[in-house]
Scaffold this motif. Structure first.
Motif, PDB file in Angstrom:
ATOM      1  N   VAL A 242      57.071  16.573   8.178  1.00  0.00           N
ATOM      2  CA  VAL A 242      57.930  16.502   9.366  1.00  0.00           C
ATOM      3  C   VAL A 242      57.694  17.780  10.170  1.00  0.00           C
ATOM      4  O   VAL A 242      57.770  18.879   9.614  1.00  0.00           O
TER       5      VAL A 242
ATOM      6  N   PRO B 294      64.055  16.161  11.877  1.00  0.00           N
ATOM      7  CA  PRO B 294      63.892  14.763  12.308  1.00  0.00           C
ATOM      8  C   PRO B 294      64.513  14.464  13.670  1.00  0.00           C
ATOM      9  O   PRO B 294      64.076  13.533  14.354  1.00  0.00           O
TER      10      PRO B 294
ATOM     11  N   THR C 233      61.746  15.328  16.033  1.00  0.00           N
ATOM     12  CA  THR C 233      60.660  14.362  15.838  1.00  0.00           C
ATOM     13  C   THR C 233      60.999  13.023  16.481  1.00  0.00           C
ATOM     14  O   THR C 233      60.130  12.328  17.016  1.00  0.00           O
TER      15      THR C 233
ATOM     16  N   CYS D 297      51.890  12.347  10.883  1.00  0.00           N
ATOM     17  CA  CYS D 297      52.380  13.470  10.076  1.00  0.00           C
ATOM     18  C   CYS D 297      51.835  13.390   8.648  1.00  0.00           C
ATOM     19  O   CYS D 297      51.476  12.325   8.156  1.00  0.00           O
TER      20      CYS D 297
END
Length: 395
Positions: free
Chosen positions: A174, A186, A189, A201
């Motif tokens: 991540v 996250p 992301t 990733c």
């Protein structure tokens, strides 16, 4: 005569010059810059500089530097050595004497080992790098960006706006964990996912193919990505090579105490190249942030010209990034005992998360939370308790 020499015509270097004059310093000031360009704003290079008209933002004109600030400006003149005994900085064929010095040489783009010498392979750190990329990223072109940190991510957003097909490759499972911590990474992301960027990733680059220019990027999972342009965005290394043999203590940057003083008398450091002890958090840190460079440059100069009144650098780290249509901001440090989302959520249009260490607020992450994040920065600087921070967030 007193002479302040600032090495690095960067944001930190410019703020050092300005701060010295504001503090009443009337001695000579020399500003050495490795690049030919006047001090310019770096954050736009991966964003509006690429997608706009390609006009850089210079902080000051040459006349303002030479006349208004009375600076001996030497651009295109990289420093090549430091003699702390004689108190001179070597630059070109000159030995520039100093009574006080501020080192603000910044950082250089890291790359990957063993890369072939092919056209179409780039990094993005300088204005010249950005000019080159503007000329090679084209509608319909295939761009592979290695490294999904904030620079790589911003560049991916810009290249997509320029009409290119973009693949973003990240070795970590991540991205953004070092910047905002495992728990909240996250959330950043998700901005890529929601905007349809091809993000790969947990894969490494095993090779780059091509004859005279790049044609493809090979990944560790066996995938081959066609590429017209490859940009390596795997971070930056502090520019300390020129200090070899100087005796100055260097360890992932120029090592400084809490006042930004180095191991040599009269020499201070600021910006990306400085690794200093921040008493506000009780830890040593080196930051590559716009705000830190500006604040450290100003403080380093004041401390350098009047060391008897030197004050500690207790700044609260702050960075921001524009990803797609979202402003991402982080203040403080991400290593926390608890992270609590107090507004919005992961995958939503807005998010505010607070970071606790012990009984103190030590960090805050915001997506489209501009004023609240800046308020949290002020509270972190005041060492507020966790309960007080939660109460302030609730307001």
């Amino acid at each position: 005569m007193s002479r302040l020499v600032v090495v690095g015509a960067s944001l930190a270097g410019l703020r050092a010059v300005e701060s010295a004059r504001r503090a009443g310093f009337t001695g000579a000031i020399t500003l050495l810059g490795a690049e030919e360009h006047l001090p310019y704003d770096r954050p736009p290079l991966s964003k509006e500089f690429l997608t706009g008209d390609g006009t850089p933002k210079h902080f000051r004109t040459e006349d303002a530097l030479r006349t208004d600030l009375d600076v001996d400006l030497r651009l295109g003149t990289p420093a090549t050595g430091l003699d702390v005994e004689q108190r001179v900085i070597l630059a070109g064929n000159d030995a520039v004497p100093y009574t006080a010095a501020v080192l603000a040489t910044g950082a250089t783009a890291r790359t990957l080992p063993g890369l072939p010498a092919l056209s179409g392979l780039h990094t993005l750190r300088t204005l010249d790098d950005a000019h080159t990329l503007r000329g090679v990223i084209r509608p319909g072109g295939k761009v592979v960006i290695v490294g999904a940190g904030f620079i790589g991510s911003e560049l991916a957003c810009s290249a997509r706006r320029m009409g290119a097909e973009v693949t973003l490759v990240e070795a970590a499972p991540v991205p953004f964990t070092a910047a905002v911590g495992d728990e909240m990474a996250p959330a950043i992301t998700a901005l890529h996912t929601r905007n349809g960027t091809d993000l790969r990733c947990g894969v490494t680059v095993t090779g780059i193919d091509g004859d005279d220019r790049v044609k493809a990027v090979r990944l560790g999972d066996g995938t081959t990505l066609p590429a017209d342009v490859v940009v390596i965005g795997v971070g930056a290394a502090p520019a300390t090579g020129w200090l070899a043999g100087s005796g100055l203590k260097v360890d992932d940057g120029v090592v400084c105490d809490e006042t930004l003083a180095t191991s040599a008398p009269g020499v201070y450091a600021a910006g990306d190249v400085a690794r200093w002890f921040n008493p506000l958090f009780g830890e040593t840190m080196r930051l590559e942030h716009w705000t830190s460079a500006a604040e450290q440059g100003a403080l380093a100069a004041r401390n350098a010209i009047d060391p008897s009144a030197a004050t500690p650098c207790t700044l609260v780290p702050y960075f921001w990034s524009d990803l797609y249509d979202s402003r991402v901001q982080f203040v403080g440090v991400p290593t926390a005992d608890e992270v609590r989302v107090v507004a919005g959520g992961v995958g939503e249009d807005t998010l505010l998360a607070l970071y606790r260490r012990g009984d103190r607020l030590i960090g805050a992450l915001g997506v489209e939370q501009r004023r609240p994040v800046l308020r949290m920065r002020a509270l972190i600087g005041k060492r507020v308790t966790w309960d007080d921070a939660l109460e302030a967030a609730a307001e």
